[in-house]
Design a protein around this motif. Sequence first.
Motif, PDB file in Angstrom:
ATOM      1  N   TRP A  35      -3.608  -1.602  -4.429  1.00  0.00           N
ATOM      2  CA  TRP A  35      -3.806  -0.298  -3.924  1.00  0.00           C
ATOM      3  C   TRP A  35      -3.937  -0.182  -2.636  1.00  0.00           C
ATOM      4  CZ3 TRP A  35      -2.543   4.018  -6.785  1.00  0.00           C
ATOM      5  CH2 TRP A  35      -2.394   4.088  -8.230  1.00  0.00           C
ATOM      6  N   PHE A  36      -3.352   0.559  -1.694  1.00  0.00           N
ATOM      7  CA  PHE A  36      -3.709   0.278  -0.188  1.00  0.00           C
ATOM      8  C   PHE A  36      -4.142   1.992  -0.118  1.00  0.00           C
ATOM      9  CE2 PHE A  36      -2.219  -3.084   2.034  1.00  0.00           C
ATOM     10  CZ  PHE A  36      -1.783  -3.793   1.068  1.00  0.00           C
ATOM     11  N   ARG A  37      -4.667   2.388   0.826  1.00  0.00           N
ATOM     12  CA  ARG A  37      -5.049   3.774   1.470  1.00  0.00           C
ATOM     13  C   ARG A  37      -4.525   4.063   2.848  1.00  0.00           C
ATOM     14  NH1 ARG A  37     -11.451   4.438   0.545  1.00  0.00           N
ATOM     15  NH2 ARG A  37     -12.136   3.620   2.470  1.00  0.00           N
ATOM     16  N   GLU A  43      -4.856   3.205  10.140  1.00  0.00           N
ATOM     17  CA  GLU A  43      -4.019   2.019   9.547  1.00  0.00           C
ATOM     18  C   GLU A  43      -3.949   2.273   8.161  1.00  0.00           C
ATOM     19  OE1 GLU A  43      -3.667  -1.009  13.341  1.00  0.00           O
ATOM     20  OE2 GLU A  43      -4.409  -1.408  11.316  1.00  0.00           O
ATOM     21  N   ARG A  44      -3.133   1.534   7.525  1.00  0.00           N
ATOM     22  CA  ARG A  44      -3.036   1.624   6.117  1.00  0.00           C
ATOM     23  C   ARG A  44      -3.799   0.339   5.890  1.00  0.00           C
ATOM     24  NH1 ARG A  44       2.523   2.461   2.716  1.00  0.00           N
ATOM     25  NH2 ARG A  44       2.284   4.410   4.100  1.00  0.00           N
ATOM     26  N   ALA A  91      -7.774   9.909   1.590  1.00  0.00           N
ATOM     27  CA  ALA A  91      -6.655   9.308   1.917  1.00  0.00           C
ATOM     28  C   ALA A  91      -5.285   9.625   1.099  1.00  0.00           C
ATOM     29  CB  ALA A  91      -6.916   7.621   2.048  1.00  0.00           C
ATOM     30  N   LEU A  92      -4.253   9.114   1.377  1.00  0.00           N
ATOM     31  CA  LEU A  92      -3.066   8.796   0.613  1.00  0.00           C
ATOM     32  C   LEU A  92      -3.410   7.461   0.051  1.00  0.00           C
ATOM     33  CD1 LEU A  92      -0.581  10.541  -0.330  1.00  0.00           C
ATOM     34  CD2 LEU A  92       0.579   9.541   1.547  1.00  0.00           C
ATOM     35  N   ALA A 107      -0.224  -5.111   4.620  1.00  0.00           N
ATOM     36  CA  ALA A 107       0.859  -4.028   4.256  1.00  0.00           C
ATOM     37  C   ALA A 107       2.158  -4.675   4.586  1.00  0.00           C
ATOM     38  CB  ALA A 107       0.539  -2.652   5.027  1.00  0.00           C
ATOM     39  N   THR A 108       2.245  -5.559   5.763  1.00  0.00           N
ATOM     40  CA  THR A 108       3.518  -6.072   6.102  1.00  0.00           C
ATOM     41  C   THR A 108       3.804  -7.128   5.133  1.00  0.00           C
ATOM     42  OG1 THR A 108       2.219  -7.617   7.359  1.00  0.00           O
ATOM     43  CG2 THR A 108       3.062  -5.726   8.371  1.00  0.00           C
TER      44      THR A 108
END
Length: 123
Positions: A35-37, A43-44, A91-92, A107-108
């Motif tokens: 999971w990221f937010r 930044e994510r 956050a999303l 993320a990348t």
Amino acid sequence: VQLQASGGGLVQAGGSLRLSCAASGLTLSRYRMGWFRQAPGKERESVASINWSGGSTYYGDSVKGRSTISRDIAKNTVYLQMNSLKPEDTALYYCAADRGFLSVPIATMVDYWGQGTQVTVSS
């Protein structure tokens, strides 16, 4: 491949939420799931992940001690239980799958993203 994230919502500070990520077209045992937010203007960031075997987990400093990531192989679903939520957790939240080449998810290097589920924590 589809990652369907759900479970977000509006909760008061101190409350809990459980996010779910249902995967299709992808086998959990072949990917690190995480999971990221991303909050507005930020930044994510990686929040938590669980490796392909389920034997190793990672938590970002911002959620460590308050969150638990788990998975159900039979349902091909990953969960993120978040407790003691704070307004700064707003956050999303995105579900993500990568090959786990790096020790910490970034993320990348994500191969697949879910659509995101909004978490809003009120003070």
